[in-house]
Design an enzyme around this catalytic site. Structure first.
Site, PDB file in Angstrom:
ATOM      1  N   LYS A 276      -6.952  -9.581  -7.979  1.00 32.16           N
ATOM      2  CA  LYS A 276      -5.551  -9.870  -7.657  1.00 32.16           C
ATOM      3  C   LYS A 276      -5.379 -11.293  -7.130  1.00 32.16           C
ATOM      4  CE  LYS A 276      -1.721  -7.806  -5.004  1.00 32.16           C
ATOM      5  NZ  LYS A 276      -1.405  -6.655  -4.098  1.00 32.16           N
TER       6      LYS A 276
ATOM      7  N   ASN B 119      -9.076  -7.581  -4.149  1.00 31.35           N
ATOM      8  CA  ASN B 119      -8.306  -6.423  -4.593  1.00 31.35           C
ATOM      9  C   ASN B 119      -8.451  -6.413  -6.109  1.00 31.35           C
ATOM     10  OD1 ASN B 119      -6.367  -4.536  -5.271  1.00 31.35           O
ATOM     11  ND2 ASN B 119      -4.891  -5.242  -3.730  1.00 31.35           N
TER      12      ASN B 119
ATOM     13  N   ASN C 111       0.997  -0.519  -5.187  1.00 29.42           N
ATOM     14  CA  ASN C 111       1.295   0.283  -3.984  1.00 29.42           C
ATOM     15  C   ASN C 111       2.420  -0.474  -3.294  1.00 29.42           C
ATOM     16  OD1 ASN C 111      -1.955   1.438  -2.676  1.00 29.42           O
ATOM     17  ND2 ASN C 111      -1.221   1.416  -4.757  1.00 29.42           N
TER      18      ASN C 111
ATOM     19  N   CYS D 184       0.024  -5.215  -8.799  1.00 27.88           N
ATOM     20  CA  CYS D 184       1.103  -5.112  -7.831  1.00 27.88           C
ATOM     21  C   CYS D 184       1.972  -6.363  -7.670  1.00 27.88           C
ATOM     22  CB  CYS D 184       0.525  -4.674  -6.495  1.00 27.88           C
ATOM     23  SG  CYS D 184       1.759  -3.880  -5.489  1.00 27.88           S
TER      24      CYS D 184
ATOM     25  N   GLU E 239      -3.325   0.836  -8.146  1.00 27.58           N
ATOM     26  CA  GLU E 239      -3.978  -0.140  -7.262  1.00 27.58           C
ATOM     27  C   GLU E 239      -4.657   0.617  -6.119  1.00 27.58           C
ATOM     28  OE1 GLU E 239      -1.127  -2.400  -4.940  1.00 27.58           O
ATOM     29  OE2 GLU E 239      -2.583  -3.980  -4.461  1.00 27.58           O
TER      30      GLU E 239
ATOM     31  N   GLU F 293      -2.706  -8.006   3.390  1.00 25.32           N
ATOM     32  CA  GLU F 293      -3.576  -8.312   2.246  1.00 25.32           C
ATOM     33  C   GLU F 293      -4.191  -9.699   2.358  1.00 25.32           C
ATOM     34  OE1 GLU F 293      -0.864  -6.129  -1.053  1.00 25.32           O
ATOM     35  OE2 GLU F 293      -2.804  -6.833  -1.730  1.00 25.32           O
TER      36      GLU F 293
HETATM   37  N1  ING Z   1       2.784  -4.435  -2.531  1.00 25.56           N
HETATM   38  C1  ING Z   1       4.081  -4.991  -2.623  1.00 25.56           C
HETATM   39  C2  ING Z   1       4.417  -5.519  -4.027  1.00 25.56           C
HETATM   40  O1  ING Z   1       4.402  -6.679  -4.334  1.00 25.56           O
HETATM   41  C3  ING Z   1       5.745  -6.561  -1.704  1.00 25.56           C
HETATM   42  C4  ING Z   1       4.337  -6.026  -1.577  1.00 25.56           C
HETATM   43  C5  ING Z   1       6.854  -5.705  -1.891  1.00 25.56           C
HETATM   44  C6  ING Z   1       5.934  -7.913  -1.644  1.00 25.56           C
HETATM   45  C7  ING Z   1       8.145  -6.251  -2.031  1.00 25.56           C
HETATM   46  C8  ING Z   1       7.205  -8.470  -1.770  1.00 25.56           C
HETATM   47  C9  ING Z   1       8.322  -7.626  -1.977  1.00 25.56           C
HETATM   48  O2  ING Z   1       4.807  -4.647  -4.802  1.00 25.56           O
HETATM   49  C10 ING Z   1       1.596  -4.962  -2.917  1.00 25.56           C
HETATM   50  N2  ING Z   1       0.505  -4.186  -2.714  1.00 25.56           N
HETATM   51  O3  ING Z   1       1.510  -6.055  -3.429  1.00 25.56           O
END
Ligand code: ING
Length: 310
Positions: A124, A107, A194, A169, A47, A143
């Site tokens: 996304k 994205n 990421n 992601c 990503e 985001e």
């Molecule tokens: N990053 C993370 C993901 O979904 C996240 C954000 C992490 C949201 C953990 C909720 C819990 O892997 C991106 N870029 O979406």
């Protein structure tokens, strides 16, 4: 012998704020050359593979973030990837920030075939985080400030001798993502991520727990839709913010068949037999034989959870 698609999952190590596109692309091209040398049919990149994970930074004026986006794909900086693809007969997927001619920000991830032609584009849909500065967080995840939700749905494409889908992601955390592609017969889902190693609101949540969540989602998505899943991280420390790696290739039984060992640029390779999807698609997950959609209405009629009164 089935329909083998030799996949290279090309994990990116950290990209720092001051690293330019040419440098980032040169790193990706190195892994693409390595994948080609190993006989890969397709490389899956991560990503936002051209820049640091810029949604961690707050800008009052969103236009100040436009420099993190691509207005052309391929553009001058990414052309070397498309040229190598065409000249050497290797496909790839690439994640980046997309700024459209009419001013929309997504994205995005593109699917490029062995002729260096874009076969598919995914934007996304599930945008995590928040749209306004939230000072109480240990770091920002903006985001929802810089991207619009994707407007292309969850398409799949018949290419590379199979049915290929994409997501990005946070999409992997929502079973609807994989199921909509499963209902289109997807055989391999290419996704980049990421993912921060810590939770900006829950300091007690460990990196290991977050790695568990990530594996769980991708393994479940693979098994419950009888598809291969290729999850590719951007990893390591970006400007003091750590992202975990765990780039992996998962088979239709939900088993991890290949996994990165580092948090740097690292290519892992596996022969994915797309015919290995068939048994589960014709038995346990024969959707036509087993699903009862007359009972699933809430999934699309209702957004949030509504517990019973009392
Ligand atoms: N990053 C993370 C993901 O979904 C996240 C954000 C992490 C949201 C953990 C909720 C819990 O892997 C991106 N870029 O979406």
């Amino acid at each position: 012998m089935g329909r083998i698609l030799k996949i290279g999952a090309a994990q990116s190590g950290p990209i720092q704020k001051d690293e330019d596109r040419d440098s980032a692309v040169a790193r990706l091209l190195e892994m693409m050359k390595e994948a080609h040398a190993e006989g890969c049919d397709m490389v899956v990149f991560t990503e936002l593979a051209l820049t640091t994970f810029f949604p961690r930074y707050y800008a009052e004026d969103r236009a100040d973030m436009d420099s993190w986006f691509e207005t052309d794909m391929p553009g001058p900086a990414t052309r070397p990837l498309f040229d190598f693809s065409k000249d050497n007969g290797i496909g790839f997927t690439l994640g980046y920030g997309e700024l459209t001619p009419d001013g929309h920000h997504f994205n995005t991830q593109v699917l490029v075939d062995k002729n260096g032609e874009i076969q598919g584009k995914y934007r996304k849909i599930h945008l995590p985080g928040h749209a306004e500065l939230e000072p109480e967080r240990s770091f920002q995840h903006l985001e929802k400030r810089y991207f619009e939700p994707g407007d292309l749905g969850f398409p799949v494409w018949r290419t590379m001798g199979g049915v290929i889908g994409m997501c990005i992601c946070n999409d992997r955390r929502w079973p609807e993502t994989f199921r909509v592609m499963g209902l289109q017969g997807v055989e391999l889902v290419a996704l980049g991520y990421n993912t921060p190693s810590s939770n900006s609101l829950k300091a007690s949540e460990t990196k290991e727990t977050r790695q568990h969540h990530s594996r769980l989602c991708m393994q479940a998505g693979a098994y419950q839709n009888a598809t291969w899943v290729v999850g590719v991280a951007k990893a390591g420390d970006e400007d003091g913010h750590h992202l975990f790696g765990d780039t992996m290739i998962i088979n239709p039984d939900g088993k991890i068949v290949a996994e990165a060992k580092t948090e740097d640029d690292e290519l892992i390779v596996f022969d994915c037999d797309l015919d290995a999807c068939r048994f589960l698609k014709e038995s346990t997950f024969d959707f036509a034989a087993h699903r009862r959609i007359e009972h699933y209405g809430l999934i699309t009629e209702q957004t949030g959870a509504i517990p019973p009164e009392g």
